[in-house]
Design an enzyme around this catalytic site. Structure first.
Site, PDB file in Angstrom:
ATOM      1  N   HIS A 189      29.271  29.217  33.284  1.00  0.00           N
ATOM      2  CA  HIS A 189      30.723  29.375  33.176  1.00  0.00           C
ATOM      3  C   HIS A 189      31.255  28.701  31.913  1.00  0.00           C
ATOM      4  CE1 HIS A 189      34.819  29.730  35.107  1.00  0.00           C
ATOM      5  NE2 HIS A 189      35.060  28.736  34.257  1.00  0.00           N
ATOM      6  N   GLU A 190      30.872  27.452  31.693  1.00  0.00           N
ATOM      7  CA  GLU A 190      31.417  26.721  30.545  1.00  0.00           C
ATOM      8  C   GLU A 190      30.901  27.268  29.213  1.00  0.00           C
ATOM      9  OE1 GLU A 190      33.940  24.973  30.877  1.00  0.00           O
ATOM     10  OE2 GLU A 190      33.783  24.832  33.049  1.00  0.00           O
ATOM     11  N   HIS A 193      32.937  30.176  28.252  1.00  0.00           N
ATOM     12  CA  HIS A 193      34.186  29.840  27.559  1.00  0.00           C
ATOM     13  C   HIS A 193      33.946  29.599  26.066  1.00  0.00           C
ATOM     14  CE1 HIS A 193      36.792  29.915  30.939  1.00  0.00           C
ATOM     15  NE2 HIS A 193      36.356  28.793  31.512  1.00  0.00           N
ATOM     16  N   HIS A 199      39.019  33.256  31.967  1.00  0.00           N
ATOM     17  CA  HIS A 199      38.748  33.435  33.381  1.00  0.00           C
ATOM     18  C   HIS A 199      38.879  34.901  33.763  1.00  0.00           C
ATOM     19  CE1 HIS A 199      39.645  28.952  34.106  1.00  0.00           C
ATOM     20  NE2 HIS A 199      38.354  29.162  34.108  1.00  0.00           N
ATOM     21  N   CYS A 200      37.979  35.332  34.640  1.00  0.00           N
ATOM     22  CA  CYS A 200      37.880  36.744  35.038  1.00  0.00           C
ATOM     23  C   CYS A 200      38.484  36.925  36.427  1.00  0.00           C
ATOM     24  CB  CYS A 200      36.405  37.150  35.023  1.00  0.00           C
ATOM     25  SG  CYS A 200      36.102  38.862  35.508  1.00  0.00           S
ATOM     26  N   CYS A 205      32.328  37.436  39.632  1.00  0.00           N
ATOM     27  CA  CYS A 205      31.884  37.100  38.273  1.00  0.00           C
ATOM     28  C   CYS A 205      31.812  35.593  38.111  1.00  0.00           C
ATOM     29  CB  CYS A 205      32.841  37.694  37.244  1.00  0.00           C
ATOM     30  SG  CYS A 205      32.439  37.284  35.527  1.00  0.00           S
ATOM     31  N   CYS A 224      30.103  39.635  34.976  1.00  0.00           N
ATOM     32  CA  CYS A 224      30.387  41.020  35.350  1.00  0.00           C
ATOM     33  C   CYS A 224      30.227  41.906  34.116  1.00  0.00           C
ATOM     34  CB  CYS A 224      31.795  41.141  35.920  1.00  0.00           C
ATOM     35  SG  CYS A 224      33.111  40.861  34.708  1.00  0.00           S
ATOM     36  N   CYS A 227      32.791  41.193  31.260  1.00  0.00           N
ATOM     37  CA  CYS A 227      32.535  39.956  30.510  1.00  0.00           C
ATOM     38  C   CYS A 227      31.278  40.082  29.657  1.00  0.00           C
ATOM     39  CB  CYS A 227      32.413  38.783  31.475  1.00  0.00           C
ATOM     40  SG  CYS A 227      33.995  38.273  32.206  1.00  0.00           S
TER      41      CYS A 227
END
Length: 232
Positions: A189-190, A193, A199-200, A205, A224, A227
């Protein structure tokens, strides 16, 4: 860092000869909260619109920077998660002490941005992520699972609040399996970014905003389709 001939720095972003300065993170959308107890800052918010020019990443090297005593299993799971999703080179940096001055005694927590600055300073990757067992916060937010410079090369995750044994009844997995799964999701996640992903809305996702561990457990470890296309 240098990527595709373009220099990108979160404090003063410069791309193809055009530059802009990053303002106060409270008001600037180039600073992205990972997961927190409150709503994160996003690029399309009421307080402004950030300018993002998406560079092309032909080869990514992520350097994991352990800070403050990180278990071997955490480093292993973080490396595995990053390789499986981004197919990138991953290295683990020598352990670093907790940044001096990062502790806020009034909150009994640590300032997340200080860990990002440390990762940027000592990391050897095109992307650098600090991992710490310390409880992190960012400004007025109660806590954060992670924090990252949007489109930059620094980020951090905290395992402090990921160790809750229950996953809300989603499976009969062991506490160790649940924890390892959360670590993989948070590092992916990070780093997402830092690749410019916000954010999705897709709850499955890995880039979905997840303010609680239960919501972290709901989502998948992977990006996803939308993304994935935005990272090309």
């Amino acid at each position: 860092m240098d990527v595709g001939g373009c220099h990108v720095d979160p404090a003063c972003c410069e791309l193809a000869g055009h530059s802009w300065s990053v303002a106060d993170p409270d008001l600037d959308d180039s600073f992205e909260l990972g997961e927190s107890a409150d709503q994160s800052i996003s690029g399309d918010s009421s307080h402004g619109i950030f300018i993002w020019v998406h560079p092309i990443y032909s080869c990514m090297h992520v350097d994991i920077v352990p800070v403050g005593g990180v278990d071997a299993v955490v480093k292993r799971e973080a490396s595995s998660g990053l390789r499986s999703v981004y197919d990138c080179e991953v290295t683990v940096h020598d352990a670093e002490p907790v940044p001096s001055g990062s502790y806020d005694s009034s909150r009994e927590q640590y300032r997340a941005e200080e860990f990002i600055d440390l990762a940027k300073r000592v990391g050897n990757g095109t992307k650098n992520i600090a991992i710490t067992p310390k409880d992190l916060f960012y400004h007025r937010r109660n806590y954060v699972f992670g924090l990252a410079y949007l489109g930059g090369n620094g980020s951090v995750i905290s395992t402090y609040r990921l160790r809750t044994s229950s996953d809300g009844g989603f499976s009969n997995r062991s506490p160790g399996e649940i924890f390892s799964d959360r670590v993989r999701k948070e590092v992916v996640h990070e780093i997402g970014h830092t690749l410019g992903l916000e954010h999705c809305d897709n709850k499955r996702c890995v880039m979905n905003f997840s303010p609680t561990v239960r919501e972290v457990d709901v989502k998948e470890q992977t990006l996803c389709g939308s993304c994935q296309r935005n990272t090309l």
